[in-house]
Design a protein around this motif. Structure first.
Motif, PDB file in Angstrom:
ATOM      1  N   GLN A  13       0.831  -1.205   0.000  1.00  0.00           N
ATOM      2  CA  GLN A  13       0.000   0.000   0.000  1.00  0.00           C
ATOM      3  C   GLN A  13       0.862   1.250   0.000  1.00  0.00           C
ATOM      4  O   GLN A  13       0.482   2.281  -0.550  1.00  0.00           O
ATOM      5  CB  GLN A  13      -0.939  -0.005   1.188  1.00  0.00           C
ATOM      6  N   HIS A  14       2.033   1.174   0.582  1.00  0.00           N
ATOM      7  CA  HIS A  14       2.945   2.313   0.611  1.00  0.00           C
ATOM      8  C   HIS A  14       3.773   2.403  -0.669  1.00  0.00           C
ATOM      9  O   HIS A  14       4.102   3.499  -1.121  1.00  0.00           O
ATOM     10  CB  HIS A  14       3.881   2.228   1.817  1.00  0.00           C
ATOM     11  N   ARG A  19       6.001   4.787  -5.744  1.00  0.00           N
ATOM     12  CA  ARG A  19       6.189   4.572  -7.186  1.00  0.00           C
ATOM     13  C   ARG A  19       5.456   5.646  -8.003  1.00  0.00           C
ATOM     14  O   ARG A  19       5.955   6.094  -9.025  1.00  0.00           O
ATOM     15  CB  ARG A  19       5.713   3.195  -7.590  1.00  0.00           C
ATOM     16  N   SER A  20       4.285   6.045  -7.531  1.00  0.00           N
ATOM     17  CA  SER A  20       3.539   7.093  -8.211  1.00  0.00           C
ATOM     18  C   SER A  20       4.321   8.400  -8.179  1.00  0.00           C
ATOM     19  O   SER A  20       4.399   9.119  -9.186  1.00  0.00           O
ATOM     20  CB  SER A  20       2.175   7.263  -7.550  1.00  0.00           C
ATOM     21  N   ARG A  21       4.891   8.730  -7.039  1.00  0.00           N
ATOM     22  CA  ARG A  21       5.692   9.956  -6.913  1.00  0.00           C
ATOM     23  C   ARG A  21       6.915   9.894  -7.827  1.00  0.00           C
ATOM     24  O   ARG A  21       7.276  10.872  -8.464  1.00  0.00           O
ATOM     25  CB  ARG A  21       6.121  10.171  -5.459  1.00  0.00           C
ATOM     26  N   ARG A  22       7.555   8.716  -7.905  1.00  0.00           N
ATOM     27  CA  ARG A  22       8.729   8.576  -8.770  1.00  0.00           C
ATOM     28  C   ARG A  22       8.333   8.745 -10.233  1.00  0.00           C
ATOM     29  O   ARG A  22       9.073   9.327 -11.022  1.00  0.00           O
ATOM     30  CB  ARG A  22       9.413   7.234  -8.560  1.00  0.00           C
ATOM     31  N   THR A  23       7.144   8.277 -10.605  1.00  0.00           N
ATOM     32  CA  THR A  23       6.651   8.460 -11.965  1.00  0.00           C
ATOM     33  C   THR A  23       6.540   9.949 -12.288  1.00  0.00           C
ATOM     34  O   THR A  23       6.932  10.383 -13.377  1.00  0.00           O
ATOM     35  CB  THR A  23       5.281   7.777 -12.138  1.00  0.00           C
ATOM     36  N   ARG A  41      16.194  14.921 -11.433  1.00  0.00           N
ATOM     37  CA  ARG A  41      15.977  14.487 -10.053  1.00  0.00           C
ATOM     38  C   ARG A  41      15.585  13.021 -10.057  1.00  0.00           C
ATOM     39  O   ARG A  41      15.169  12.472 -11.067  1.00  0.00           O
ATOM     40  CB  ARG A  41      14.864  15.309  -9.405  1.00  0.00           C
ATOM     41  N   ASP A  42      15.704  12.402  -8.915  1.00  0.00           N
ATOM     42  CA  ASP A  42      15.252  11.021  -8.757  1.00  0.00           C
ATOM     43  C   ASP A  42      14.862  10.815  -7.309  1.00  0.00           C
ATOM     44  O   ASP A  42      15.046  11.684  -6.468  1.00  0.00           O
ATOM     45  CB  ASP A  42      16.326  10.022  -9.169  1.00  0.00           C
ATOM     46  N   LEU A  43      14.329   9.661  -7.040  1.00  0.00           N
ATOM     47  CA  LEU A  43      13.812   9.329  -5.726  1.00  0.00           C
ATOM     48  C   LEU A  43      14.576   8.146  -5.170  1.00  0.00           C
ATOM     49  O   LEU A  43      14.746   7.140  -5.868  1.00  0.00           O
ATOM     50  CB  LEU A  43      12.326   8.966  -5.883  1.00  0.00           C
ATOM     51  N   ASP A  44      15.052   8.259  -3.940  1.00  0.00           N
ATOM     52  CA  ASP A  44      15.656   7.118  -3.264  1.00  0.00           C
ATOM     53  C   ASP A  44      14.509   6.294  -2.701  1.00  0.00           C
ATOM     54  O   ASP A  44      13.845   6.696  -1.737  1.00  0.00           O
ATOM     55  CB  ASP A  44      16.596   7.585  -2.148  1.00  0.00           C
ATOM     56  N   PHE A  45      14.239   5.161  -3.332  1.00  0.00           N
ATOM     57  CA  PHE A  45      13.065   4.362  -3.004  1.00  0.00           C
ATOM     58  C   PHE A  45      13.054   3.942  -1.536  1.00  0.00           C
ATOM     59  O   PHE A  45      12.031   4.035  -0.862  1.00  0.00           O
ATOM     60  CB  PHE A  45      12.997   3.120  -3.911  1.00  0.00           C
TER      61      PHE A  45
END
Length: 133
Positions: A13-14, A19-23, A41-45
């Motif tokens: 659920q998290h 993943r949506s934010r990274r998209t 920019r990128d996201l540290d998962f």
């Protein structure tokens, strides 16, 4: 007996939110590939997922209990950072490599779909349990 969705759905659920934010971030990188001075920019998962699970962030004040709850994150708190360029600067200060961004976007999309499929399976199992099937 009450169902604890936190336990029933687990971490997936998290992961959907992260993943949506990274998209969004990767799409922004692609859209700004020709913008002078734009930095990819990128996201540290891992960091973003830990923050999503713990609901870390800056809580916004509410002046009335009917107001919606809101939180704000800095780039660091959200796990966002600027990507280190793997190609030389083209002279305009933009470090977006469109091919890299497209590949990361596709990989993220597949991982999002995998989490969504897993959640659908979990929800389907819960429905069957509730119906007694």
């Amino acid at each position: 007996m009450a169902i604890n969705f936190e336990n029933a759905l687990g971490i997936h659920q998290h992961t959907l939110g992260v993943r949506s934010r990274r998209t969004e971030i990767l799409a922004s990188n692609i859209a700004n590939a020709d913008t002078p001075g734009y930095k990819a920019r990128d996201l540290d998962f891992k960091t973003a997922l830990q923050n999503a699970k713990s609901h870390a962030g800056v809580s916004l004040n509410r002046t009335n209990e009917n107001h919606k709850f809101g939180q704000s994150y800095s780039m660091e708190q959200a796990g966002e950072s600027y990507r280190v360029a793997n190609q030389p600067d083209t002279g305009d200060g933009n470090n977006v490599d469109v091919e890299v961004e497209r590949n990361l976007f596709m990989k993220n999309s597949m991982e999002y779909q995998a989490s969504l499929d897993f959640l659908n399976s979990k929800i389907s199992s819960l429905r069957k349990a509730i119906k007694g099937q």
